[in-house]
Design a protein around this motif. Structure first.
Motif, short mmCIF file in Angstrom:
data_model
loop_
_atom_site.label_atom_id
_atom_site.label_comp_id
_atom_site.label_asym_id
_atom_site.label_seq_id
_atom_site.Cartn_x
_atom_site.Cartn_y
_atom_site.Cartn_z
N LYS A 98 0.83 -1.21 0.00
CA LYS A 98 0.00 0.00 0.00
C LYS A 98 0.86 1.25 0.00
CE LYS A 98 -3.65 2.45 2.49
NZ LYS A 98 -4.56 2.44 3.67
N ALA A 99 1.93 1.25 0.81
CA ALA A 99 2.82 2.40 0.88
C ALA A 99 3.55 2.60 -0.45
CB ALA A 99 3.82 2.23 2.02
N LEU A 100 3.89 1.53 -1.14
CA LEU A 100 4.50 1.64 -2.46
C LEU A 100 3.51 2.21 -3.47
CD1 LEU A 100 6.48 -1.70 -2.48
CD2 LEU A 100 7.50 0.53 -3.03
N SER A 101 2.27 1.75 -3.42
CA SER A 101 1.28 2.19 -4.40
C SER A 101 0.94 3.67 -4.25
CB SER A 101 0.00 1.35 -4.27
OG SER A 101 -0.73 1.68 -3.10
N THR A 102 1.04 4.20 -3.05
CA THR A 102 0.74 5.62 -2.82
C THR A 102 1.97 6.52 -2.92
OG1 THR A 102 1.01 5.30 -0.42
CG2 THR A 102 -1.22 5.06 -1.32
N GLY A 103 3.14 5.93 -3.14
CA GLY A 103 4.35 6.72 -3.26
C GLY A 103 5.03 7.04 -1.95
N VAL A 104 4.48 6.54 -0.83
CA VAL A 104 5.10 6.79 0.47
C VAL A 104 6.45 6.07 0.55
CG1 VAL A 104 4.87 6.42 2.96
CG2 VAL A 104 2.92 7.23 1.63
N VAL A 105 6.49 4.83 0.07
CA VAL A 105 7.76 4.11 -0.10
C VAL A 105 8.14 4.23 -1.58
CG1 VAL A 105 8.90 1.87 -0.06
CG2 VAL A 105 7.38 2.52 1.80
N TYR A 106 9.39 4.52 -1.84
CA TYR A 106 9.82 4.78 -3.21
C TYR A 106 11.16 4.10 -3.49
CZ TYR A 106 12.29 8.42 -0.57
OH TYR A 106 13.05 9.09 0.35
N TYR A 107 11.46 3.97 -4.77
CA TYR A 107 12.73 3.37 -5.21
C TYR A 107 13.72 4.51 -5.46
CZ TYR A 107 15.94 0.66 -8.22
OH TYR A 107 17.03 0.05 -8.76
N ASP A 108 14.87 4.42 -4.81
CA ASP A 108 15.87 5.50 -4.89
C ASP A 108 17.26 4.88 -5.00
OD1 ASP A 108 17.15 7.94 -4.82
OD2 ASP A 108 16.91 8.22 -2.66
N PRO A 109 17.59 4.34 -6.18
CA PRO A 109 18.84 3.58 -6.32
C PRO A 109 20.07 4.46 -6.36
CG PRO A 109 17.79 3.82 -8.44
CD PRO A 109 16.85 4.43 -7.44
N GLY A 110 21.20 3.82 -6.09
CA GLY A 110 22.50 4.47 -6.23
C GLY A 110 23.41 3.56 -7.02
N ILE A 111 23.14 3.43 -8.32
CA ILE A 111 23.87 2.51 -9.18
C ILE A 111 24.82 3.32 -10.08
CG2 ILE A 111 23.65 0.69 -10.93
CD1 ILE A 111 20.78 0.26 -9.91
N LYS A 112 26.05 2.87 -10.19
CA LYS A 112 27.02 3.64 -10.99
C LYS A 112 27.91 2.70 -11.80
CE LYS A 112 30.51 4.08 -7.32
NZ LYS A 112 31.29 5.02 -6.47
N LEU A 113 28.42 3.26 -12.89
CA LEU A 113 29.36 2.57 -13.77
C LEU A 113 30.56 3.49 -13.96
CD1 LEU A 113 29.37 -0.08 -15.47
CD2 LEU A 113 28.62 1.31 -17.42
N GLU A 114 31.72 3.08 -13.47
CA GLU A 114 32.94 3.89 -13.57
C GLU A 114 33.88 3.29 -14.60
OE1 GLU A 114 33.54 5.99 -9.33
OE2 GLU A 114 33.81 3.81 -9.28
N GLN A 115 34.74 4.19 -15.16
CA GLN A 115 35.61 3.79 -16.28
C GLN A 115 34.74 3.17 -17.38
OE1 GLN A 115 38.22 1.19 -13.99
NE2 GLN A 115 39.81 2.77 -13.98
N ALA A 116 33.66 3.88 -17.69
CA ALA A 116 32.62 3.35 -18.56
C ALA A 116 33.12 3.06 -19.97
CB ALA A 116 31.45 4.33 -18.61
N SER A 117 34.11 3.78 -20.42
CA SER A 117 34.59 3.59 -21.78
C SER A 117 35.64 2.49 -21.89
CB SER A 117 35.17 4.90 -22.33
OG SER A 117 36.31 5.29 -21.56
N SER A 118 36.06 1.94 -20.76
CA SER A 118 37.11 0.92 -20.77
C SER A 118 36.53 -0.45 -21.08
CB SER A 118 37.84 0.88 -19.43
OG SER A 118 36.99 0.35 -18.42
N ALA A 119 37.42 -1.40 -21.34
CA ALA A 119 36.99 -2.76 -21.64
C ALA A 119 36.42 -3.45 -20.42
CB ALA A 119 38.16 -3.56 -22.20
N LYS A 120 36.90 -3.04 -19.23
CA LYS A 120 36.43 -3.65 -17.99
C LYS A 120 35.98 -2.58 -17.00
CE LYS A 120 39.18 -7.90 -18.29
NZ LYS A 120 40.17 -8.78 -17.60
N PRO A 121 34.83 -1.98 -17.25
CA PRO A 121 34.34 -0.95 -16.31
C PRO A 121 33.97 -1.58 -14.97
CG PRO A 121 32.64 -1.52 -17.88
CD PRO A 121 33.88 -2.25 -18.33
#
Length: 435
Positions: free
Chosen positions: A385-408
């Motif tokens: 219920k809290a998710l459906s009303t926006g009280v609980v929300y998704y707030d990720p912290g996902i990152k990709l470093e050295q993105a242009s390299s062969a092994k980021p």
């Protein structure tokens, strides 16, 4: 055997918690045993995981239990068919399969329609559920029923075990520890490793690790609640007078479906992420607050809850999920309801929310407030219920470093959060306590 002797037998069997339920006539193996008008029973009795059952017209979930019947020598007679069945359309939980495959099961008391029976269910530290039932004419039933104890956890009555802290005792011990920690003032940032060694900690999440270390809780030591049945969560505040400010991370489950699951985090960030907004070179991010029904202006994804009827507060599809969906209708990431139900039930029955402050000079240190919130009695439907009303929300912290390299390199952090002021939406009671 009297009630005190039965309690001691449960302790000998390794139980640390004990619950009781007076049984109605139709609480039996044919009709199943009623465990309550919501999903609170999931918080009390450990299971091996919740899964959808698509064999019926109406949506149901099942959860297998490591269940057995307590024997007079404190041994465990396993009943391999035991399970909980969740009926979202009502909603309610029932207990079934508790006689199947167990030669020592009390069939005489659990197979027919009888009045005056009492079912006792213990829980062990290794996540077993131990059952014992008595008839109306037993000394235990007479002693129990004349005590006139009232249910405090859904339809269940909590029974204090000898030498094991009960609810009030565990609450008292928790508050005493939080008082001690508050009295320490500024504490050097640290973490307690699984080998019992204290080590320095120098990261934004060290506020939680430092508090857990003071409580003797090793980092990533258990999926169970932290301290005597209580989940302990710290949250950063700018002032101990404004505890309702800021956000609290509730859980960090990785997606169980969608493009993220199929192609991996790197491909996900490249497709749905964006260049770092602080111009840090060769870095891509995926972040921002995603709420149900709202299209995110940067990721262009919309959170939906297919399989959940927000108006009625009911699950309509056992295979439903939380989904991040693109404008083209592609599911970028999804979290199955079954996994969320399992996660929420496992750790959040009782939670202590502890405010913290951080300073970085002369070294990273934390202080913890003298007022805490104790939150009790939740179930997974409150979370949806809290998710459906926006009280609980998704707030990720996902990152990709050295993105242009062969092994980021990449960092995965899929977190669901709530504003501190809104935690009462998730619990039946929230109590503010001065430690």
């Amino acid at each position: 055997m009297n009630l005190l002797q039965l309690k001691s037998l449960f302790v000998q069997a390794g139980c640390t918690r004990l619950y009781a339920k007076p049984l109605a006539e139709n609480d039996n193996s044919k009709n199943q045993v009623y465990f309550g008008p919501d999903f609170q029973a999931l918080n009390l009795f450990p299971n091996t995981g919740i899964f959808p059952d698509s064999s019926t017209k109406n949506p149901i979930f099942k959860a297998k239990l490591h269940f057995g019947w307590l024997q007079p020598n404190a041994q465990f007679a396993e009943a391999p068919g035991a399970q909980l069945i969740l009926y979202p359309q009502y909603p309610e939980v029932r207990f079934s399969g508790f006689l199947k495959g167990c030669v020592a099961a009390p069939s005489d008391l659990m197979a027919g329609r009888l009045t005056g029976r009492v079912l006792f269910l213990g829980v062990t530290t290794d996540r077993r559920v131990v059952g014992f039932v008595v008839g109306a004419n037993s000394e235990i039933a007479r002693e129990f029923l004349t005590s006139r104890l009232q249910p405090s956890l859904g339809v269940f009555i909590e029974i204090t075990l000898p030498t094991i802290p009960g609810s009030e005792d565990s609450r008292t011990q928790l508050l005493a520890e939080l008082k001690r920690i508050h009295g320490l003032g500024w504490i050097d940032s640290k973490q307690l490793d699984s080998d019992g060694q204290l080590k320095p900690c120098n990261a934004p999440q060290c506020g939680g690790f430092t508090l857990e270390a003071e409580l003797g809780i090793a980092k990533n030591s258990s999926a169970e609640p932290d301290f005597l049945g209580w989940e302990v969560k710290q949250h950063a505040v700018s002032s101990f007078e404004s505890m309702a400010a800021g956000a609290i991370t509730l859980m960090t489950p990785e997606p169980s479906g969608g493009f993220y699951r199929e192609k991996g985090v790197e491909a996900f960030v490249r497709k749905f992420g964006y260049a770092d907004k602080k111009d840090r070179p060769d870095r891509m991010n995926f972040g921002g607050v995603h709420r149900s029904g709202e299209r995110h202006e940067t990721t262009h994804l919309t959170m939906t809850l297919p399989g959940y009827d927000a108006e009625r507060g009911r699950i309509t599809d056992a295979n439903g999920c939380i989904a991040l969906v693109s404008d083209a209708g592609e599911v970028a990431a999804a979290w199955a309801f079954s996994g969320l139900l399992s996660h929420w039930a496992r750790k959040h029955s009782k939670a202590a929310y502890v405010p913290s402050q951080c300073r970085k000079e002369p070294a990273r240190q934390y202080a913890y407030g003298g007022r805490v919130r104790l939150a009790q009695r939740t179930d997974s439907l409150r979370l949806l219920k809290a998710l459906s009303t926006g009280v609980v929300y998704y707030d990720p912290g996902i990152k990709l470093e050295q993105a242009s390299s062969a092994k980021p390199s990449h960092k995965q952090r899929s977190q669901f959060r709530i504003a501190s002021k809104n935690i009462a939406a998730l619990y039946e009671t929230v109590e503010l306590v001065e430690v």
